[in-house]
Design a protein around this motif. Structure first.
Motif, mmCIF file in Angstrom:
data_model
loop_
_atom_site.group_PDB
_atom_site.id
_atom_site.type_symbol
_atom_site.label_atom_id
_atom_site.label_comp_id
_atom_site.label_asym_id
_atom_site.label_seq_id
_atom_site.Cartn_x
_atom_site.Cartn_y
_atom_site.Cartn_z
ATOM 1 N N ASP A 73 9.363 27.003 -6.850
ATOM 2 C CA ASP A 73 10.607 26.251 -6.695
ATOM 3 C C ASP A 73 10.828 25.511 -8.011
ATOM 4 O OD1 ASP A 73 12.593 24.370 -6.148
ATOM 5 O OD2 ASP A 73 12.002 24.179 -4.055
ATOM 6 N N ASN A 74 11.693 26.052 -8.853
ATOM 7 C CA ASN A 74 11.881 25.462 -10.178
ATOM 8 C C ASN A 74 12.508 24.070 -10.096
ATOM 9 O OD1 ASN A 74 10.817 27.624 -11.728
ATOM 10 N ND2 ASN A 74 12.718 28.764 -11.403
ATOM 11 N N ALA A 75 13.330 23.850 -9.096
ATOM 12 C CA ALA A 75 13.973 22.539 -8.949
ATOM 13 C C ALA A 75 12.934 21.452 -8.657
ATOM 14 C CB ALA A 75 15.007 22.582 -7.842
ATOM 15 N N LYS A 76 11.861 21.833 -7.973
ATOM 16 C CA LYS A 76 10.809 20.886 -7.627
ATOM 17 C C LYS A 76 9.612 20.994 -8.558
ATOM 18 C CE LYS A 76 11.914 20.756 -2.683
ATOM 19 N NZ LYS A 76 11.400 20.959 -1.307
ATOM 20 N N ASN A 77 9.684 21.910 -9.525
ATOM 21 C CA ASN A 77 8.556 22.128 -10.436
ATOM 22 C C ASN A 77 7.258 22.354 -9.663
ATOM 23 O OD1 ASN A 77 10.071 21.717 -12.902
ATOM 24 N ND2 ASN A 77 10.112 19.549 -12.346
ATOM 25 N N THR A 78 7.368 23.165 -8.644
ATOM 26 C CA THR A 78 6.238 23.392 -7.754
ATOM 27 C C THR A 78 6.008 24.886 -7.570
ATOM 28 O OG1 THR A 78 6.637 21.324 -6.564
ATOM 29 C CG2 THR A 78 5.323 22.987 -5.438
ATOM 30 N N VAL A 79 4.751 25.264 -7.558
ATOM 31 C CA VAL A 79 4.377 26.642 -7.272
ATOM 32 C C VAL A 79 3.532 26.645 -5.995
ATOM 33 C CG1 VAL A 79 2.256 26.614 -8.648
ATOM 34 C CG2 VAL A 79 3.466 28.775 -8.269
ATOM 35 N N TYR A 80 3.718 27.692 -5.213
ATOM 36 C CA TYR A 80 3.030 27.805 -3.936
ATOM 37 C C TYR A 80 2.170 29.071 -3.916
ATOM 38 C CZ TYR A 80 6.787 24.600 -2.705
ATOM 39 O OH TYR A 80 7.669 23.538 -2.679
ATOM 40 N N LEU A 81 1.136 29.036 -3.111
ATOM 41 C CA LEU A 81 0.345 30.231 -2.858
ATOM 42 C C LEU A 81 0.182 30.357 -1.351
ATOM 43 C CD1 LEU A 81 -1.229 32.551 -4.255
ATOM 44 C CD2 LEU A 81 -3.301 31.187 -3.896
ATOM 45 N N GLN A 82 0.908 31.297 -0.774
ATOM 46 C CA GLN A 82 0.789 31.586 0.644
ATOM 47 C C GLN A 82 -0.350 32.573 0.833
ATOM 48 O OE1 GLN A 82 2.502 30.318 3.397
ATOM 49 N NE2 GLN A 82 0.970 31.464 4.569
ATOM 50 N N MET A 83 -1.339 32.184 1.594
ATOM 51 C CA MET A 83 -2.524 33.013 1.787
ATOM 52 C C MET A 83 -2.621 33.426 3.244
ATOM 53 S SD MET A 83 -5.241 30.935 -0.603
ATOM 54 C CE MET A 83 -5.287 29.509 0.482
ATOM 55 N N ASN A 84 -2.490 34.718 3.496
ATOM 56 C CA ASN A 84 -2.574 35.257 4.846
ATOM 57 C C ASN A 84 -3.792 36.171 4.979
ATOM 58 O OD1 ASN A 84 -0.083 34.006 5.433
ATOM 59 N ND2 ASN A 84 1.060 35.830 4.766
ATOM 60 N N SER A 85 -4.150 36.448 6.206
ATOM 61 C CA SER A 85 -5.298 37.336 6.480
ATOM 62 C C SER A 85 -6.519 36.924 5.672
ATOM 63 C CB SER A 85 -4.922 38.793 6.158
ATOM 64 O OG SER A 85 -3.806 39.205 6.908
ATOM 65 N N LEU A 86 -6.812 35.659 5.709
ATOM 66 C CA LEU A 86 -7.914 35.125 4.901
ATOM 67 C C LEU A 86 -9.259 35.674 5.343
ATOM 68 C CD1 LEU A 86 -6.589 31.509 4.513
ATOM 69 C CD2 LEU A 86 -7.285 32.989 2.618
#
Length: 122
Positions: A73-86
């Motif tokens: 999210d460039n507006a929030k200067n945030t990067v996410y990592l969605q981790m599934n099937s861990l």
């Protein structure tokens, strides 16, 4: 200077999901690439995923392809990592990193967060 703060780690059972967040502050205009690395006890830090703001390109380690998704999210200067099937082998401290170019080499990244623990139980 760029500061990175991760959040979202925790304990989850195998097959479960977690979402990590990394918020950047400071000279964020200089941050083109943001990525995630992880380090398990007794092992070297390894690349997980990365995203380039200039090209929109995303890169994943083979071990997480199809299970993890990096987004930004460039507006929030945030990067996410969605981790599934861990899996239990995903257990590690996960670090957010920032720099000008996407690479898979940890030593090429100039800014790091403090890390967040992810533990996957079997």
């Amino acid at each position: 200077q760029v500061q990175l703060v991760e959040s979202g780690g925790g304990l989850v059972q195998a097959g479960g999901s977690l979402r990590l967040s990394c918020a950047a502050s400071g000279r964020v205009f200089s941050v083109i690439a943001m990525g995630w690395f992880r380090q398990a006890p007794g092992k070297e830090r390894e690349f997980v995923a990365a995203h380039s703001r200039s090209t929109g390109r995303t890169v994943y380690a083979d071990s997480v392809k199809g299970r993890f998704t990096i987004s930004r999210d460039n507006a929030k200067n945030t990067v996410y990592l969605q981790m599934n099937s861990l899996k239990p082998e995903d257990t590690a401290v996960y670090y957010c990193a920032a720099d000008s170019v996407v690479t898979t080499t940890p030593n090429s990244w100039g800014r790091w967060g403090q890390g967040t623990q992810v533990t996957v139980s079997s």
